[in-house]
Design a protein around this motif. Structure first.
Motif, PDB file in Angstrom:
ATOM      1  N   LEU B 227      47.207  73.898  70.690  1.00 35.43           N
ATOM      2  CA  LEU B 227      48.043  73.089  71.585  1.00 35.43           C
ATOM      3  C   LEU B 227      48.591  71.894  70.821  1.00 35.43           C
ATOM      4  CD1 LEU B 227      45.620  73.083  74.636  1.00 35.43           C
ATOM      5  CD2 LEU B 227      47.712  74.428  74.394  1.00 35.43           C
ATOM      6  N   ASP B 228      49.768  71.405  71.233  1.00 36.79           N
ATOM      7  CA  ASP B 228      50.303  70.226  70.551  1.00 36.79           C
ATOM      8  C   ASP B 228      49.916  68.954  71.302  1.00 36.79           C
ATOM      9  OD1 ASP B 228      51.882  70.174  72.724  1.00 36.79           O
ATOM     10  OD2 ASP B 228      53.683  70.934  71.728  1.00 36.79           O
ATOM     11  N   ALA B 229      50.255  67.832  70.686  1.00 35.77           N
ATOM     12  CA  ALA B 229      49.771  66.547  71.198  1.00 35.77           C
ATOM     13  C   ALA B 229      50.256  66.268  72.619  1.00 35.77           C
ATOM     14  CB  ALA B 229      50.207  65.429  70.258  1.00 35.77           C
ATOM     15  N   SER B 230      51.453  66.770  72.956  1.00 34.23           N
ATOM     16  CA  SER B 230      51.941  66.470  74.316  1.00 34.23           C
ATOM     17  C   SER B 230      51.032  67.100  75.366  1.00 34.23           C
ATOM     18  CB  SER B 230      53.371  66.996  74.474  1.00 34.23           C
ATOM     19  OG  SER B 230      53.373  68.408  74.370  1.00 34.23           O
ATOM     20  N   ALA B 287      36.252  67.992  70.427  1.00 31.70           N
ATOM     21  CA  ALA B 287      36.782  67.342  69.224  1.00 31.70           C
ATOM     22  C   ALA B 287      38.143  67.907  68.793  1.00 31.70           C
ATOM     23  CB  ALA B 287      35.766  67.438  68.094  1.00 31.70           C
ATOM     24  N   PRO B 288      38.357  69.249  68.853  1.00 31.45           N
ATOM     25  CA  PRO B 288      39.664  69.749  68.431  1.00 31.45           C
ATOM     26  C   PRO B 288      40.820  69.141  69.225  1.00 31.45           C
ATOM     27  CG  PRO B 288      38.118  71.561  68.675  1.00 31.45           C
ATOM     28  CD  PRO B 288      37.434  70.346  69.192  1.00 31.45           C
ATOM     29  N   LEU B 289      40.565  68.877  70.509  1.00 30.34           N
ATOM     30  CA  LEU B 289      41.620  68.261  71.318  1.00 30.34           C
ATOM     31  C   LEU B 289      41.937  66.868  70.804  1.00 30.34           C
ATOM     32  CD1 LEU B 289      40.408  69.242  74.912  1.00 30.34           C
ATOM     33  CD2 LEU B 289      42.358  70.174  73.689  1.00 30.34           C
ATOM     34  N   PHE B 290      40.869  66.116  70.482  1.00 29.92           N
ATOM     35  CA  PHE B 290      41.089  64.756  69.975  1.00 29.92           C
ATOM     36  C   PHE B 290      41.731  64.785  68.588  1.00 29.92           C
ATOM     37  CE2 PHE B 290      38.240  63.834  73.415  1.00 29.92           C
ATOM     38  CZ  PHE B 290      38.647  62.587  73.855  1.00 29.92           C
ATOM     39  N   GLU B 291      41.385  65.812  67.797  1.00 27.33           N
ATOM     40  CA  GLU B 291      41.975  65.915  66.458  1.00 27.33           C
ATOM     41  C   GLU B 291      43.488  66.057  66.527  1.00 27.33           C
ATOM     42  OE1 GLU B 291      40.081  69.102  64.408  1.00 27.33           O
ATOM     43  OE2 GLU B 291      38.159  68.060  64.329  1.00 27.33           O
ATOM     44  N   SER B 292      43.954  66.715  67.605  1.00 24.05           N
ATOM     45  CA  SER B 292      45.392  66.954  67.666  1.00 24.05           C
ATOM     46  C   SER B 292      46.139  65.809  68.335  1.00 24.05           C
ATOM     47  CB  SER B 292      45.664  68.257  68.415  1.00 24.05           C
ATOM     48  OG  SER B 292      45.498  68.045  69.783  1.00 24.05           O
ATOM     49  N   THR B 293      45.423  64.800  68.807  1.00 20.00           N
ATOM     50  CA  THR B 293      46.110  63.675  69.435  1.00 20.00           C
ATOM     51  C   THR B 293      45.636  62.343  68.857  1.00 20.00           C
ATOM     52  OG1 THR B 293      46.248  62.387  71.471  1.00 20.00           O
ATOM     53  CG2 THR B 293      44.551  64.063  71.424  1.00 20.00           C
ATOM     54  N   PRO B 294      46.394  61.772  67.959  1.00 28.01           N
ATOM     55  CA  PRO B 294      45.998  60.485  67.383  1.00 28.01           C
ATOM     56  C   PRO B 294      45.844  59.406  68.451  1.00 28.01           C
ATOM     57  CG  PRO B 294      47.861  61.418  66.175  1.00 28.01           C
ATOM     58  CD  PRO B 294      47.648  62.284  67.372  1.00 28.01           C
ATOM     59  N   ILE B 295      46.676  59.474  69.500  1.00 28.99           N
ATOM     60  CA  ILE B 295      46.564  58.449  70.553  1.00 28.99           C
ATOM     61  C   ILE B 295      45.178  58.521  71.183  1.00 28.99           C
ATOM     62  CG2 ILE B 295      47.493  57.656  72.776  1.00 28.99           C
ATOM     63  CD1 ILE B 295      50.151  58.914  72.004  1.00 28.99           C
ATOM     64  N   GLY B 296      44.772  59.747  71.543  1.00 28.29           N
ATOM     65  CA  GLY B 296      43.462  59.931  72.152  1.00 28.29           C
ATOM     66  C   GLY B 296      42.355  59.424  71.240  1.00 28.29           C
ATOM     67  N   SER B 297      42.442  59.751  69.952  1.00 29.09           N
ATOM     68  CA  SER B 297      41.396  59.325  69.010  1.00 29.09           C
ATOM     69  C   SER B 297      41.339  57.813  68.903  1.00 29.09           C
ATOM     70  CB  SER B 297      41.660  59.915  67.628  1.00 29.09           C
ATOM     71  OG  SER B 297      41.797  61.301  67.717  1.00 29.09           O
ATOM     72  N   VAL B 298      42.516  57.183  68.822  1.00 26.06           N
ATOM     73  CA  VAL B 298      42.531  55.725  68.661  1.00 26.06           C
ATOM     74  C   VAL B 298      41.971  55.050  69.909  1.00 26.06           C
ATOM     75  CG1 VAL B 298      44.047  53.721  68.435  1.00 26.06           C
ATOM     76  CG2 VAL B 298      44.402  55.723  66.972  1.00 26.06           C
ATOM     77  N   VAL B 299      42.371  55.547  71.086  1.00 26.19           N
ATOM     78  CA  VAL B 299      41.820  54.952  72.321  1.00 26.19           C
ATOM     79  C   VAL B 299      40.302  55.109  72.326  1.00 26.19           C
ATOM     80  CG1 VAL B 299      41.784  55.127  74.838  1.00 26.19           C
ATOM     81  CG2 VAL B 299      43.940  55.351  73.627  1.00 26.19           C
ATOM     82  N   LEU B 300      39.841  56.267  71.893  1.00 28.25           N
ATOM     83  CA  LEU B 300      38.390  56.510  71.845  1.00 28.25           C
ATOM     84  C   LEU B 300      37.706  55.518  70.900  1.00 28.25           C
ATOM     85  CD1 LEU B 300      35.876  58.160  72.412  1.00 28.25           C
ATOM     86  CD2 LEU B 300      36.641  59.857  70.779  1.00 28.25           C
ATOM     87  N   ILE B 301      38.317  55.287  69.731  1.00 27.37           N
ATOM     88  CA  ILE B 301      37.725  54.357  68.771  1.00 27.37           C
ATOM     89  C   ILE B 301      37.683  52.947  69.360  1.00 27.37           C
ATOM     90  CG2 ILE B 301      38.152  53.204  66.547  1.00 27.37           C
ATOM     91  CD1 ILE B 301      39.257  55.935  65.557  1.00 27.37           C
ATOM     92  N   VAL B 302      38.759  52.557  70.023  1.00 27.15           N
ATOM     93  CA  VAL B 302      38.805  51.205  70.598  1.00 27.15           C
ATOM     94  C   VAL B 302      37.741  51.052  71.679  1.00 27.15           C
ATOM     95  CG1 VAL B 302      40.227  49.629  71.970  1.00 27.15           C
ATOM     96  CG2 VAL B 302      41.236  50.870  70.040  1.00 27.15           C
TER      97      VAL B 302
END
Lengths: 495, 488
Positions: B227-230, B287-302
């Motif tokens: 799946l893509d980021a959208s 994790a694969p879902l988060f890998e494909s979405t930088p926005i999701g990963s960054v929000v998670l890190i914050v």
């Protein structure tokens, strides 16, 4: 099969509780009335369950019909039938009446209440089995009259009867548009030998004449489904009305049944045009009900708003009219019927024990009434769609049905179910846990054996159907497909 | 993810036994409780131990069988809850390195805590209730970690949530635990929306809510999504919302210290070891879902970083040992969330494995600490007696953090960063105000309809109150109380 056709089963199912009601009216003794009610409804339960089971076994069984010649002049005829759509609702109605008669507090069954319950049962079964619109409208009106009478009789001297007014204004006046629709159909289908026939809706109504009939039926539907702004009767009745009649009116979902029996098949173009708007209105009503539920301090009023909200969700499913949403709505009608009756019974059982259902005065009731607490909690969980209950399956189907076409509405649905869950569990916590804010009588006992039996029966049915819902779904597949096709082939828009 | 046939045959039954044993015992004990059967403690202990024990042994056996096989991921099918053409609610369990680590941890910790609880709750009036809830939890947690689809994961998730808030409110005669339980429930319920929405969104995107459909080939941690980021960004954010509730991340960490009102063994099991890590498990699994979405990963890190800072500081000013441990847990879980975010952003499988190891180690350590919490004073005194010369020095931060800033931080930490108040004021209060205003309108409207003065306040009697004559405020002794016990 000969047994199915040789005996006029649908007519018998309507007549039995009706005659039972007449007999109960003549009996002076309360215990004898209860006996009559239980025997009569027990019979209806056994027979209707057997008939419904035949649809579970064969998925393409023909409807079981009773037919008379059309009446001269009016062209209406006594045409009752049991098909896949109606079949599960008949044993459900009978089961609810049996359980209400067994477990409702005695004062809730005093006076004319038992005959009124039996007449309502007969008329409700009449609505489910009617295959003639004029019949259906008559039964619809008849299903409201005994409640109105019983309610008026039970108002204390000097009381202002707020519940009665709300009931009268909404339900009785709300039934008049249905009568008007019946009259309108005669003119719209002029020349047809059977203008009210619901099984072969030929000649089809032209789209222009469908709209006014649709709107008239829609008013009856919205009032009966307690959709905002036609909802006020439900919370008032849930808070102040006699519990058995209230539960019977709420749990039988005649409004959604009207939509799936009459509006979707008979008025396909108008349905495709207007139902999307009705779906939005119903969802708004569901949000409104769930929001108001949060603000309540009286358990019965709280239940009233949660039920308003959940009935809105049923209508969303019917109005969306896709395969999953219709399956979801039809299951939700069963699940809600069982769980709402159970919760209303629990609330009234708490009321007779504690003297109130106001959570500001309650608290700590679980320590005194552990069974009542357990029953309320389990039925509460079943009513908010906890996994394992039938409501979980129906909400899952509704959600999937909605998300395909309307993702924003789907998120609304999820939020509504979350808020309703908060309301129900909060109500339970405040009433049953914590310190007691009002001393409870020392001699007041917990649930009696028969009350426990009812709670366990309801929980068991909800659990069993929730774990094995496939037969129920398959039995409905044909009717759901027909309704879906009806609205999709004629789709002229939507939004 | 092709299953190896010989492994599947044995694993099929072993893995089924892991959640099924405690589930059946929970149903049995629950039914006995509902029917009012008085059970002796010994009988309850026997039944509960059978459920938890079978699950524990099966989890060990399943781990061995899985480790000996050469497949990294085995999907096991157990039929379906229901099926319509185009929509199947399947019952699939997934055994891979991630789930087996969690299964084993769950099995061991639950067995240990069950053993501990038998003495701890001896003669408690809620003895049976406790073990019913413990069995529901065990079954729910195992379903959660073994689920092969988000639909099934949600079922486990709800079972864990149910047992969790009921155990927080276990001592139901006091108001504190009841309020704590309600707070936990409301937080769960509102954030669980995320998991439900994520499951349905995934279903829309892939036509199935199965993990296999979402993540394609490749066993954890090397799975990836097509799946893509959208498509994945909303799903990832919805999953994160659920994690925030379940794992007490910022800003919803306030329910965790309140949850410590429950019995100590359940606190250890839920908020030290397992339930609190369920969110992290969900993140790792997705994790694969988060890998494909930088926005999701960054929000998670914050979110993870904010949790680390706020919980770590708030934990330092707690006056009770369980509250301090709760915040310590929350800050560690925040660090794990941060780790998952970084692993997703950098697509590092090793970091993800490290987070799993960290989670398992933390679960065991925290369980021990929480189980020892009732003896904290004694422990502290023993340590003090053993090390008489250790003096409490100034905190290291005093060297580089200005005095004013330290005071401010202390103030904020002491008030738990006002997170609960902020949530109450921003979400709860406006919702309730709106609801009350609407209720007021509703009452006026019905009063108008009934022809009553709009501002009439006294409650009119209910329809069925006709039989009542008195409105005395004496203790409620319902009129028909005695009727209730008469045979029907």
């Amino acid at each position: 099969m000969s047994l199915l056709t040789a005996i006029p089963w649908p007519t018998l199912l309507v007549l039995t509780p009706f005659l039972g009601g007449l007999l109960a009216l003549r009996l002076p003794d309360q215990r004898a009335r209860l006996g009559v009610g239980l025997v009569v409804t027990g019979l209806v339960l056994v027979v209707s369950a057997a008939l419904a089971a035949s649809f579970l076994v064969t998925h393409d069984a023909p409807p079981i019909e009773d037919l008379s010649a059309p009446l001269p002049l009016v062209a209406a005829r006594w045409h009752l039938g049991i098909d896949e759509l109606a079949a599960p609702f008949l044993p459900l109605t009978a089961l609810l009446v049996v359980l209400l008669l067994v477990a409702a507090p005695k004062r809730e069954l005093a006076g004319p209440m038992i005959p009124a319950i039996l007449f309502t049962e007969a008329a409700t079964i009449g609505v489910y089995t009617s295959l003639d619109l004029a019949c259906l409208a008559l039964f619809w009106l008849a299903s409201l009259v005994p409640g109105a009478y019983a309610l008026r009789e039970s108002i204390p001297a000097g009381g202002k009867g707020r519940a009665f007014r709300a009931y009268g204004v909404f339900l009785v006046l709300g039934a008049l548009p249905l009568a008007a629709a019946v009259v309108w159909i005669v003119s719209a289908r002029a020349g047809s030998p059977l203008p009210f026939d619901l099984t072969a809706p030929e000649p089809a109504l032209d789209p222009a004449s469908q709209l006014p009939i649709f709107f008239l039926l829609a008013i009856a539907l919205l009032v009966r489904k307690a959709v905002v702004p036609f909802h006020s009767w439900l919370p008032v009745l849930a808070e102040r009305g006699p519990i058995a009649i209230t539960a019977l009116l709420i749990s039988t979902h005649l409004g959604a049944f009207l939509a799936s029996r009459v509006m979707l098949p008979l008025l396909p173009e108008a349905s495709a045009e207007v139902f999307p708007w009705i779906a939005d209105l119903a969802l708004a009503s569901a949000v409104y009900g769930s929001l108001l539920g949060l603000a309540q301090t009286d358990l019965r009023r709280m239940l009233g708003f949660v039920l308003t909200s959940q009935m809105g969700l049923v209508l969303v499913g019917v109005a969306e009219a896709n395969r999953e949403s219709l399956h979801g709505a039809l299951l939700q009608m069963l699940a809600l019927g069982l769980s709402s009756t159970g919760l209303l019974l629990c609330a009234s059982q708490l009321e007779v024990r504690a003297g109130t259902t106001d959570v500001r005065q309650l608290g700590g009731a679980a320590a005194r009434f552990p069974f009542l607490a357990g029953a309320s909690f389990v039925l509460g969980l079943a009513s908010i769609g906890f996994p394992g209950s039938l409501m979980f399956v129906s909400e899952d189907l509704l959600l999937h049905g909605l998300l395909g076409s309307h993702p924003i509405e789907a998120i609304g649905l999820v939020i509504v179910t979350a808020l309703n869950g908060v309301t129900i569990v909060r109500g339970f916590f405040l009433a049953f846990l914590g310190t007691s804010r009002r001393p409870l009588g020392l001699t007041v006992p917990d649930l009696s054996t028969r009350e426990r039996f009812v709670a366990i029966t309801l929980a068991a049915v909800l659990l069993a159907t929730g774990l094995t819902p496939t037969p129920l779904l398959l039995a409905r597949e044909r009717v759901v497909l027909a309704l879906t096709r009806g609205s999709s082939t004629h789709a002229v828009g939507g939004h | 993810m092709s299953p190896s046939p010989e492994g599947s045959a044995v694993l099929h039954w072993l893995v089924l036994a892991i959640p099924a044993a405690p589930l059946l015992i929970a149903l049995l004990l629950g039914a006995l409780m509902m029917l009012g059967r008085a059970l002796r403690e010994r009988e309850i202990v026997f039944l509960a131990s059978v459920g938890v024990g079978v699950s524990f042994l099966a989890s060990i056996a399943a781990t061995f069988v899985f480790a000996r096989g050469d497949s990294h991921a085995i999907e096991l099918h157990y039929g379906q809850l229901y099926a319509l053409p185009g929509h199947v609610f399947g019952l699939e369990l997934l055994v891979d390195r991630l789930s087996i680590a969690m299964v084993l941890t769950t099995g061991v910790v639950t067995a240990l805590v069950t053993r501990f609880s038998i003495r701890y709750l001896h003669r408690d009036p809620g003895f049976l209730r406790f073990f019913v809830l413990l069995s529901i939890f065990d079954a729910g947690m195992q379903i959660l970690v073994l689920a092969g689809s988000y639909d099934l994961l949600f079922i486990g998730w709800e079972m864990v949530g149910l047992s969790s808030f009921l155990l927080v409110a276990f001592f139901q005669l006091r108001n504190g635990p009841v309020r704590g339980g309600l707070r936990a429930f409301v937080t769960y319920r509102m954030t669980d929306v995320g998991l439900l929405v994520a499951g349905v969104l995934l279903h829309q995107a892939t036509g199935s809510s199965q993990l296999e459909a979402a993540f394609g080939s490749g066993a954890w941690p090397h799975a990836s999504t097509h799946l893509d980021a959208s498509a994945t960004t909303p799903i990832a954010l919805a999953l994160l919302l659920s994690t925030i509730g379940k794992s007490a991340l910022f800003p919803a960490s306030g329910w965790l210290p309140r949850a410590m009102e429950g019995p100590t063994p359940s606190s250890a099991l839920f908020y030290g070891a397992l339930s609190v890590h369920a969110g992290i498990y969900l993140l790792l699994r997705s994790a694969p879902l988060f890998e494909s979405t930088p926005i999701g990963s960054v929000v998670l890190i914050v979110i993870g970083a904010l949790t680390v800072v706020t919980s770590s500081l708030a934990g330092r000013v707690q006056s009770d040992i369980k509250g301090a441990l709760a915040y310590a847990t929350s800050s560690q879980v925040g660090l794990m969330a941060l780790g998952v975010g970084v692993a997703a952003l950098t697509r590092s499988g090793w970091l993800a494995i490290l987070v799993v190891a960290y989670m398992v180690a933390h679960a065991f350590l925290r369980t021990l600490q929480l189980l020892r919490a009732p003896s904290a004073l004694r422990d502290a005194q023993e340590i003090a007696a053993a090390l008489p010369d250790v003096r409490r020095g100034a905190h290291a931060s005093s060297h580089f953090v200005p005095e004013r800033a330290r005071e401010l931080l202390h103030h904020l930490a002491y008030h738990r960063f006002f997170l609960d108040e902020l949530l109450d004021r921003a979400l709860v209060a406006p919702t309730l105000a709106l609801a009350r205003a609407a209720d007021d309108l509703e009452r006026r409207w019905v009063a108008t309809l009934a022809g009553l003065p709009v501002n009439e306040q006294p409650r009119e009697p209910r329809a069925t109150d006709a039989a009542r004559t008195s409105t005395s405020t004496a203790p409620a002794e319902p009129r028909d109380a005695r009727e209730k016990v008469e045979p029907a």
